[in-house]
Scaffold this motif. Structure first.
Motif, PDB file in Angstrom:
ATOM      1  N   ASP A   4       1.288   5.630  -5.633  1.00  0.00           N
ATOM      2  CA  ASP A   4       0.265   5.030  -6.485  1.00  0.00           C
ATOM      3  C   ASP A   4       0.819   4.856  -7.898  1.00  0.00           C
ATOM      4  O   ASP A   4       1.247   5.821  -8.532  1.00  0.00           O
ATOM      5  CB  ASP A   4      -0.987   5.915  -6.522  1.00  0.00           C
TER       6      ASP A   4
ATOM      7  N   GLN B 196       5.581  -0.487  -2.544  1.00  0.00           N
ATOM      8  CA  GLN B 196       4.664   0.372  -3.304  1.00  0.00           C
ATOM      9  C   GLN B 196       4.980   1.804  -2.903  1.00  0.00           C
ATOM     10  O   GLN B 196       4.457   2.347  -1.946  1.00  0.00           O
ATOM     11  CB  GLN B 196       3.209   0.027  -2.983  1.00  0.00           C
TER      12      GLN B 196
ATOM     13  N   GLN C 140       0.835  -1.193   0.000  1.00  0.00           N
ATOM     14  CA  GLN C 140       0.000   0.000   0.000  1.00  0.00           C
ATOM     15  C   GLN C 140       0.871   1.245   0.000  1.00  0.00           C
ATOM     16  O   GLN C 140       1.860   1.321   0.739  1.00  0.00           O
ATOM     17  CB  GLN C 140      -0.927   0.010   1.217  1.00  0.00           C
TER      18      GLN C 140
ATOM     19  N   SER D 206      -1.867   5.032 -14.422  1.00  0.00           N
ATOM     20  CA  SER D 206      -2.124   5.830 -13.230  1.00  0.00           C
ATOM     21  C   SER D 206      -2.234   7.298 -13.630  1.00  0.00           C
ATOM     22  O   SER D 206      -1.333   7.840 -14.284  1.00  0.00           O
ATOM     23  CB  SER D 206      -0.993   5.654 -12.216  1.00  0.00           C
TER      24      SER D 206
END
Length: 601
Positions: free
Chosen positions: A245, A242, A78, A282
């Protein structure tokens, strides 16, 4: 009389996860780039964030946590929280970014046991509780040696290495009954261990008989301790974070088959991979070519600089070095296209990558050509566009090359075209002697060893131009970088340096590698560097292709390598020591907030 002011002071209490302010100036700085840990100065970014109805939290740049506190990052799926370990079971720290989205910060709360912090101007001062080194233990192991540092509580630490000397700096004092003289009892690899008290810091110096990477582990039960293993067979753990994003940071040790020349040769060989996975679908991420001089610079395409300097100038979040260049002339020799502007063309059929804003991309061998037709229907094939690669024939230079052109070879004929008409001819002399302005509404044709150009392109002659792409799918992509050789196509190895006019032996040279690759997921790209593991050999191009296949690459392109190989993210070079950075001409950059697209010239 001026009112007295004092630093903003916080007490971080992990038991209740709050920040308690005991004094506050009229204006609290929101961020800074200096940190002092127990009086020791560091360069490190920090910021203060407040959620509605919650007390403020202090965030520090993540690489300062790993380098300054000894925090170990763990796999994280995340982008808003980072899994990590610091004398504990895995825990999470909240993630924050500054207003540009270029720098990543982690919340200090999970590490702070009654720490005191002060904000003084641009500096964040951190004071940790007094800690004692209780004992330092050594033992021989079947694989090497182990050193254990027993502590009275969790405390910051860091480790560095120079050759055969490993220094562990611990924010702790030595217990009164603990000897600080050198322990010179020989181990399997260790020659001696010495404690060097430095006030509230202690340096534990470990001398070895061979340079090896120390392996550190933090344990908390029954009491906090640092375990340092000295072993030759260490393999760093894989790590996937991660980072934001659509943006992953990946560290891997990849093992591939090794064709045995003798029975004693190993059956497999390992390489270290550092990579970024970028999802162009994205909405916040964009990819752009960048180069050593900013837009509108009078130097144009002339110049070299390091990837970190390029990233800072472009305000990007990260980048990988890209195409080839002439280090002496400081000019590109491969294709660069940005926002439909041709910054540099290619004179050879070589591998290239092209992409657009929708996540579509193409990796293939590119055959790019230009042709002009004169008013009397004479067709002339041009050799180059805005390139430092010189050869016999006529090349074209536009205003993106720079405000002017200086001869790259002797006795060039310079033909100035404005609109669709030749307006001037000039005879060049020696290399780099004199210059001619490149019109913004035209270009300069440079004839090298082509005397017939004098009569073919007289003043007043009209000219029309045409560009061609093979395969023609390249035509529709606004962004493009040429390099080569092509490594993979549809997951099959297609390496052939001879087809792409690379020198004999280029395929088999061992060197640090940079590469870019597509995956089976539309819009996802891998930007990777491939290097030797400790004690191993650097990869050749075939090995690089096999490594990329194991990473899931479908189509893959080799980029400039060797000393040029650089992968950068969030203010940090990921794949090499910053003291060894070589200047390059161009790179492929990742933007959180992309620059505006320039119109086609």
């Amino acid at each position: 009389m001026k009112p007295l002011s004092r630093p903003l002071t916080f007490l971080l209490a992990t038991s209740c996860q709050v920040l308690i302010a005991d004094a506050a100036p009229a204006v609290t700085p929101a961020q800074g780039n200096a940190i002092q840990l127990n009086g020791q100065p560091w360069i490190g970014r920090w910021l203060v964030r407040s959620e509605q109805g919650q007390p403020p939290s202090i965030y520090v740049q993540e690489d300062w946590l790993t380098n300054g506190l000894g925090v170990q990052l763990l796999d994280s799926e995340q982008a808003d929280r980072q899994r990590l370990r610091w004398f504990s079971s895995p825990i999470f720290s909240q993630v924050a970014f500054d207003n540009t989205g270029r720098f990543r910060y982690l919340d200090l709360k999970p590490f702070a046991e009654q720490w005191r912090t002060e904000i003084s101007g641009n500096a964040l001062n951190i004071y940790t509780p007094n800690t004692t080194i209780q004992t330092v233990r050594r033992s021989k192991q079947p694989w090497g040696d182990r050193v254990v540092i027993d502590l009275s509580r969790r405390t910051p630490w860091r480790i560095s290495q120079q050759g055969n000397v490993i220094n562990v700096i611990v924010s702790a004092e030595v217990a009164a009954n603990l000897a600080t003289s050198a322990d010179a009892i020989a181990g399997n690899i260790i020659k001696s261990v010495t404690l060097q008290p430095q006030g509230k810091l202690t340096q534990v110096q470990i001398q070895t008989n061979v340079a090896v990477i120390p392996v550190t582990e933090m344990l908390s039960s029954p009491a906090p301790r640092l375990v340092i293993d000295i072993r030759r067979d260490y393999t760093p753990p894989n790590l996937t974070v991660q980072w934001a994003d659509g943006l992953k940071k990946i560290d891997r040790i990849v093992e591939i088959p090794n064709p045995q020349k003798t029975p004693k040769d190993p059956k497999t060989i390992k390489f270290a991979v550092t990579a970024l996975e970028v999802d162009l679908k994205s909405p916040r991420l964009k990819l752009r070519p960048i180069w050593s001089n900013p837009n509108n610079s009078p130097e144009g395409m002339l110049g070299l600089t390091t990837v970190p300097q390029m990233v800072e100038e472009a305000k990007a979040v990260g980048a990988i070095n890209a195409g080839f260049f002439n280090r002496i002339r400081r000019l590109p020799v491969g294709a660069i296209r940005e926002g439909n502007r041709w910054l540099s063309g290619t004179a050879l059929v070589r591998g290239a990558i092209a992409w657009n804003e929708n996540g579509d991309m193409l990796i293939d061998r590119l055959n790019f050509s230009e042709e002009i037709t004169t008013g009397n229907q004479l067709k002339i094939n041009l050799t180059n566009l805005n390139s430092g690669y010189v050869q016999k024939g006529i090349a074209r230079y536009t205003s993106t090359w720079g405000g002017s052109y200086s001869p790259l070879t002797e006795k060039e004929l310079l033909v100035v075209v404005r609109g669709d008409r030749v307006v001037a001819q000039y005879q060049g002399g020696a290399v780099n002697v004199g210059q001619i302005a490149i019109p913004s509404d035209g270009y300069v044709l440079v004839a090298r060893q082509t005397p017939e150009a004098v009569t073919q392109l007289p003043v007043g002659m009209t000219v029309r131009g045409r560009q061609a792409f093979i395969p023609d799918r390249f035509t529709s992509f606004p962004n493009l970088i040429g390099a080569g050789p092509l490594l993979l196509k549809n997951s099959a190895v297609v390496l052939n340096g001879k087809i792409e006019n690379f020198q004999a032996g280029f395929d088999t040279q061992a060197a640090d590698r940079s590469a870019i690759a597509t995956t089976k997921d539309k819009g996802k790209l891998i930007l990777a560097t491939v290097q030797a593991v400790t004690g191993g050999s650097a990869p050749n191009l075939l090995q690089t292709a096999e490594v990329l296949k194991k990473l899931g690459a479908v189509d893959a392109l080799n980029l400039d390598g060797g000393s040029s190989s650089t992968l950068f993210l969030g203010g940090n070079v990921l794949n090499r020591d910053v003291t060894g950075l070589a200047p390059v001409h161009n790179a492929i950059a990742i933007f959180i907030t992309p620059p505006p697209t320039k119109p086609q010239f």
